[in-house]
Design a protein around this motif. Structure first.
Motif, mmCIF file in Angstrom:
data_model
loop_
_atom_site.group_PDB
_atom_site.id
_atom_site.type_symbol
_atom_site.label_atom_id
_atom_site.label_comp_id
_atom_site.label_asym_id
_atom_site.label_seq_id
_atom_site.Cartn_x
_atom_site.Cartn_y
_atom_site.Cartn_z
ATOM 1 N N VAL A 1 0.059 -2.686 -0.412
ATOM 2 C CA VAL A 1 0.116 -2.804 -1.869
ATOM 3 C C VAL A 1 -0.009 -1.416 -2.506
ATOM 4 N N ASN A 2 0.897 -1.080 -3.400
ATOM 5 C CA ASN A 2 0.797 0.162 -4.182
ATOM 6 C C ASN A 2 0.004 -0.081 -5.437
ATOM 7 N N MET A 3 -0.839 0.869 -5.797
ATOM 8 C CA MET A 3 -1.547 0.727 -7.073
ATOM 9 C C MET A 3 -2.060 2.076 -7.537
ATOM 10 N N HIS A 4 -2.316 2.218 -8.828
ATOM 11 C CA HIS A 4 -2.891 3.498 -9.255
ATOM 12 C C HIS A 4 -4.387 3.423 -9.537
ATOM 13 N N HIS A 5 -4.990 2.209 -9.467
ATOM 14 C CA HIS A 5 -6.438 2.118 -9.683
ATOM 15 C C HIS A 5 -7.193 2.067 -8.365
ATOM 16 N N LEU A 6 -7.943 3.134 -8.102
ATOM 17 C CA LEU A 6 -8.708 3.191 -6.859
ATOM 18 C C LEU A 6 -9.751 2.068 -6.791
ATOM 19 N N ASP A 7 -10.364 1.755 -7.946
ATOM 20 C CA ASP A 7 -11.400 0.713 -7.943
ATOM 21 C C ASP A 7 -10.853 -0.625 -7.468
ATOM 22 N N LEU A 8 -9.684 -0.967 -7.970
ATOM 23 C CA LEU A 8 -9.058 -2.232 -7.602
ATOM 24 C C LEU A 8 -8.719 -2.213 -6.100
ATOM 25 N N ALA A 9 -8.213 -1.091 -5.635
ATOM 26 C CA ALA A 9 -7.870 -0.944 -4.220
ATOM 27 C C ALA A 9 -9.125 -1.114 -3.365
ATOM 28 N N ARG A 10 -10.213 -0.476 -3.795
ATOM 29 C CA ARG A 10 -11.477 -0.561 -3.048
ATOM 30 C C ARG A 10 -11.984 -1.992 -2.957
ATOM 31 N N SER A 11 -11.762 -2.785 -3.997
ATOM 32 C CA SER A 11 -12.301 -4.143 -4.007
ATOM 33 C C SER A 11 -11.580 -5.090 -3.048
ATOM 34 N N TYR A 12 -10.319 -4.802 -2.707
ATOM 35 C CA TYR A 12 -9.555 -5.799 -1.952
ATOM 36 C C TYR A 12 -8.992 -5.327 -0.612
ATOM 37 N N ALA A 13 -8.821 -4.009 -0.433
ATOM 38 C CA ALA A 13 -8.132 -3.542 0.776
ATOM 39 C C ALA A 13 -9.110 -3.294 1.922
ATOM 40 N N ASP A 14 -8.561 -3.189 3.160
ATOM 41 C CA ASP A 14 -9.338 -2.764 4.322
ATOM 42 C C ASP A 14 -9.282 -1.244 4.434
ATOM 43 N N ARG A 15 -8.172 -0.708 3.978
ATOM 44 C CA ARG A 15 -7.876 0.709 4.251
ATOM 45 C C ARG A 15 -7.118 1.279 3.066
ATOM 46 N N ILE A 16 -7.371 2.550 2.792
ATOM 47 C CA ILE A 16 -6.719 3.203 1.659
ATOM 48 C C ILE A 16 -5.918 4.402 2.148
ATOM 49 N N ILE A 17 -4.702 4.477 1.657
ATOM 50 C CA ILE A 17 -3.866 5.647 1.927
ATOM 51 C C ILE A 17 -3.648 6.333 0.580
ATOM 52 N N GLY A 18 -4.070 7.590 0.493
ATOM 53 C CA GLY A 18 -3.907 8.340 -0.755
ATOM 54 C C GLY A 18 -2.682 9.229 -0.656
ATOM 55 N N MET A 19 -1.895 9.257 -1.722
ATOM 56 C CA MET A 19 -0.685 10.096 -1.708
ATOM 57 C C MET A 19 -0.671 11.075 -2.868
ATOM 58 N N ARG A 20 -0.065 12.221 -2.610
ATOM 59 C CA ARG A 20 0.148 13.216 -3.658
ATOM 60 C C ARG A 20 1.410 14.001 -3.301
ATOM 61 N N ALA A 21 2.311 14.103 -4.248
ATOM 62 C CA ALA A 21 3.545 14.896 -4.063
ATOM 63 C C ALA A 21 4.264 14.592 -2.735
ATOM 64 N N GLY A 22 4.377 13.290 -2.432
ATOM 65 C CA GLY A 22 5.152 12.891 -1.257
ATOM 66 C C GLY A 22 4.424 13.009 0.066
ATOM 67 N N GLU A 23 3.142 13.422 0.011
ATOM 68 C CA GLU A 23 2.380 13.560 1.254
ATOM 69 C C GLU A 23 1.197 12.608 1.298
ATOM 70 N N VAL A 24 0.828 12.210 2.518
ATOM 71 C CA VAL A 24 -0.394 11.432 2.691
ATOM 72 C C VAL A 24 -1.558 12.420 2.681
ATOM 73 N N VAL A 25 -2.465 12.279 1.701
ATOM 74 C CA VAL A 25 -3.582 13.231 1.600
ATOM 75 C C VAL A 25 -4.917 12.583 1.964
ATOM 76 N N PHE A 26 -4.918 11.261 2.154
ATOM 77 C CA PHE A 26 -6.127 10.575 2.605
ATOM 78 C C PHE A 26 -5.683 9.338 3.361
ATOM 79 N N ASP A 27 -6.395 9.017 4.434
ATOM 80 C CA ASP A 27 -6.110 7.776 5.143
ATOM 81 C C ASP A 27 -7.412 7.352 5.811
ATOM 82 N N GLY A 28 -8.003 6.276 5.328
ATOM 83 C CA GLY A 28 -9.258 5.872 5.934
ATOM 84 C C GLY A 28 -9.757 4.560 5.384
#
Ligand code: ADP
Ligand code: ADP
Length: 237
Positions: free
Chosen positions: A201-228
């Motif tokens: 699922v794509n989203m721009h709210h980290l809080d919402l992502a934190r409430s429902y996902a197992d894992r978060i992938i952060g992106m910036r300028a076409g790159e994966v900058v966080f994965d955990g």
């Protein structure tokens, strides 16, 4: 289940949409992709079903390499990978039930779907899908008569009717008010837990992502900058 190895996307105008993406997403995971507008979230998700062709590297779904040049392979891939959009993408002038039956179209001979003659078995599956998202009572309403949250649940039912291995959702709650956004996320989470469908699922709210996902992938300028895992995702994502 889904593997990206050094995947790049260069758009026809030369813009780099994805840069050297390496990811492995396991079967049954619920992954949220977060980042600001323009970060490449939509590009990433759309490479998985071939809506955006990747230009180098290797991308596999299950044991199939995604081949954006082969129409027949893309058709088979898209039968296994369902997609949900921010704008719901329903057919407004037909009923909710017929919208959900569109999810059965790859299993239905074209002449039957053109005439709207779906098999009893397909209708049964469509009703079950509507039941799963709690709007079976709206089956005979026109899609356009429903609220935004209800329309997004019809879109989820349409994807479920297709019996997918993977669900891709591109900003599915971005146009919904916060309580409705939570409700739709809760539905998606419950479905992933009940059916074990890999969900991205794509989203721009980290809080919402934190409430429902197992894992978060952060992106910036076409790159994966966080994965955990969710617990390690901070506002710096
Ligand atoms: P997000 O989903 O995170 O908002 P997108 O993946 O939609 O980001 O877009 C990432 C970048 O790629 C943006 O700068 C956008 O303008 C650019 N982009 C998207 N589609 C195209 C295209 N067809 N041609 C050129 N650039 C594009
Ligand atoms: P939900 O949170 O269940 O998605 P809302 O709270 O947005 O729905 O809407 C509440 C009720 O208002 C729903 O039962 C829905 O049928 C009705 N409704 C909302 N928008 C419309 C509309 N444009 N036309 C007809 N009914 C609507």
């Amino acid at each position: 289940m889904i593997t990206f190895e050094n995947v790049d996307v260069v758009y026809p105008n030369g813009f780099k949409g994805l840069k050297n993406v390496d990811l492995k997403i396991a079967k049954g995971e619920f992954v949220a992709i977060v980042g600001l507008s323009g970060a490449g979230k939509s590009t990433l998700i759309r490479t998985i079903n071939g809506l955006v062709p990747y230009t180098s590297g290797t991308l596999t779904v299950g044991d199939t390499v995604v081949d954006p040049r082969s129409r027949s392979k893309l058709r088979r891939l898209r039968a296994r990978v369902g997609m949900i959009f921010q704008s719901f993408n329903l057919v407004n002038r037909i009923s909710v039930l017929n919208n959900v039956l569109v999810g059965r179209s790859s299993m239905t001979p074209t002449w039957r779907s053109v005439l709207g003659w779906y098999r009893a078995e397909d209708k049964e599956i469509a009703f079950q899908s509507l039941e799963r998202v709690g709007i079976v009572d709206k089956a005979y309403n026109r899609a356009s008569a429903l609220s935004g949250g209800q329309q997004q649940r019809v879109a989820i039912a349409r994807v479920l009717a297709q019996d997918p291995e993977v669900i891709l959702a591109d900003e599915p709650v971005a146009s919904l008010d916060p309580p409705t956004a939570h409700q739709v996320m809760r539905d998606m989470r419950r479905i992933q837990q009940e059916l074990g469908i890999t969900t991205i699922v794509n989203m721009h709210h980290l809080d919402l992502a934190r409430s429902y996902a197992d894992r978060i992938i952060g992106m910036r300028a076409g790159e994966v900058v966080f994965d955990g895992p969710v617990e390690e995702a901070t506002d710096a994502v």
